[in-house]
Scaffold this motif. Structure first.
Motif, PDB file in Angstrom:
ATOM      1  N   ILE A  64      65.658 -54.717 151.968  1.00  0.00           N
ATOM      2  CA  ILE A  64      65.154 -53.373 151.673  1.00  0.00           C
ATOM      3  C   ILE A  64      65.275 -53.093 150.182  1.00  0.00           C
ATOM      4  O   ILE A  64      64.319 -52.630 149.546  1.00  0.00           O
ATOM      5  N   GLU A  65      66.432 -53.376 149.618  1.00  0.00           N
ATOM      6  CA  GLU A  65      66.678 -53.065 148.202  1.00  0.00           C
ATOM      7  C   GLU A  65      65.879 -53.961 147.260  1.00  0.00           C
ATOM      8  O   GLU A  65      65.198 -53.470 146.357  1.00  0.00           O
ATOM      9  N   ASN A  66      65.973 -55.269 147.432  1.00  0.00           N
ATOM     10  CA  ASN A  66      65.403 -56.192 146.449  1.00  0.00           C
ATOM     11  C   ASN A  66      63.947 -56.566 146.695  1.00  0.00           C
ATOM     12  O   ASN A  66      63.213 -56.822 145.746  1.00  0.00           O
ATOM     13  N   VAL A  67      63.544 -56.633 147.950  1.00  0.00           N
ATOM     14  CA  VAL A  67      62.168 -57.030 148.238  1.00  0.00           C
ATOM     15  C   VAL A  67      61.280 -55.796 148.382  1.00  0.00           C
ATOM     16  O   VAL A  67      60.283 -55.649 147.668  1.00  0.00           O
ATOM     17  N   ILE A  68      61.650 -54.887 149.284  1.00  0.00           N
ATOM     18  CA  ILE A  68      60.807 -53.717 149.563  1.00  0.00           C
ATOM     19  C   ILE A  68      60.822 -52.738 148.392  1.00  0.00           C
ATOM     20  O   ILE A  68      59.773 -52.400 147.837  1.00  0.00           O
ATOM     21  N   LEU A  69      62.010 -52.259 148.017  1.00  0.00           N
ATOM     22  CA  LEU A  69      62.097 -51.204 147.001  1.00  0.00           C
ATOM     23  C   LEU A  69      61.977 -51.706 145.570  1.00  0.00           C
ATOM     24  O   LEU A  69      61.855 -50.904 144.662  1.00  0.00           O
ATOM     25  N   PHE A  70      62.010 -53.004 145.368  1.00  0.00           N
ATOM     26  CA  PHE A  70      61.843 -53.514 144.010  1.00  0.00           C
ATOM     27  C   PHE A  70      60.548 -54.307 143.878  1.00  0.00           C
ATOM     28  O   PHE A  70      59.593 -53.854 143.266  1.00  0.00           O
ATOM     29  N   SER A  71      60.478 -55.455 144.482  1.00  0.00           N
ATOM     30  CA  SER A  71      59.317 -56.340 144.291  1.00  0.00           C
ATOM     31  C   SER A  71      58.021 -55.738 144.826  1.00  0.00           C
ATOM     32  O   SER A  71      57.036 -55.614 144.095  1.00  0.00           O
ATOM     33  N   ILE A  72      58.026 -55.360 146.101  1.00  0.00           N
ATOM     34  CA  ILE A  72      56.791 -54.824 146.692  1.00  0.00           C
ATOM     35  C   ILE A  72      56.451 -53.482 146.071  1.00  0.00           C
ATOM     36  O   ILE A  72      55.282 -53.199 145.772  1.00  0.00           O
TER      37      ILE A  72
END
Length: 172
Positions: A64-72
């Motif tokens: 959630i933190e690194n993929v969803i809320l950052f990268s995506i």
């Protein structure tokens, strides 16, 4: 991994709570123990122990933190900015950056979070819309000051802070 990211992304933008997302991740591992967990760099079969549950929760939070809320989110932010620039608009419908950033597709929840309310308080207000939300003649949204005396202490406290910083969102 991409399928897992997609599932979490959809849950996130539907406004699903973290507890539900975690429970679904654990339920998936329980039903698919061969999908395993990684502990100390080694893949282990999921055994539903406290340690394995904690790994699943930590992995889900990291996604959630690194993929969803950052990268995506950054990908959609770039797309959104380019779309607005190209079409010379300030906003547009179906802005996936907002859906990811605010964790919902609900316009009221997005408006409330833009005003400073947390995800949880925004959800509470939306669930009690008839008590606290007023639609103005021009289609705008205002909040009743009765929100400051909400039965939910956290909501009342947060609303008092918002009223101090964004008083124009409240009406008598």
């Amino acid at each position: 991994m991409l399928r897992w990211y997609a599932v979490i992304l959809i849950q996130w933008i539907q406004g699903t709570g973290l507890s539900h997302i975690m429970n679904k991740a654990i339920e998936f591992k329980q039903n698919n123990p061969d999908s395993g967990v990684q502990i100390d760099g080694k893949q282990e079969r999921y055994n539903d122990s406290r340690e394995h549950r904690n790994v699943v929760i930590a992995d889900t939070l990291e996604v959630i933190e690194n993929v969803i809320l950052f990268s995506i989110s950054n990908y959609f932010l770039r797309f959104s900015n380019e779309y607005k620039r190209f079409h010379n608009v300030d906003t547009f419908q179906n802005d996936w950056y907002e859906y990811v950033e605010y964790g919902t597709t609900n316009p009221l929840t997005i408006l409330l979070q833009r005003s400073g309310f947390s995800r949880e308080t925004s959800t509470y207000i939306r669930q009690h819309k008839s008590e606290y939300v007023v639609i103005t003649q021009n289609g705008g949204v205002k909040l009743r000051r009765s929100l400051l005396q909400s039965r939910n202490f956290g909501v009342a406290r947060e609303s008092a802070d918002i009223q101090y910083n964004v008083p124009e969102i409240f009406v008598d």
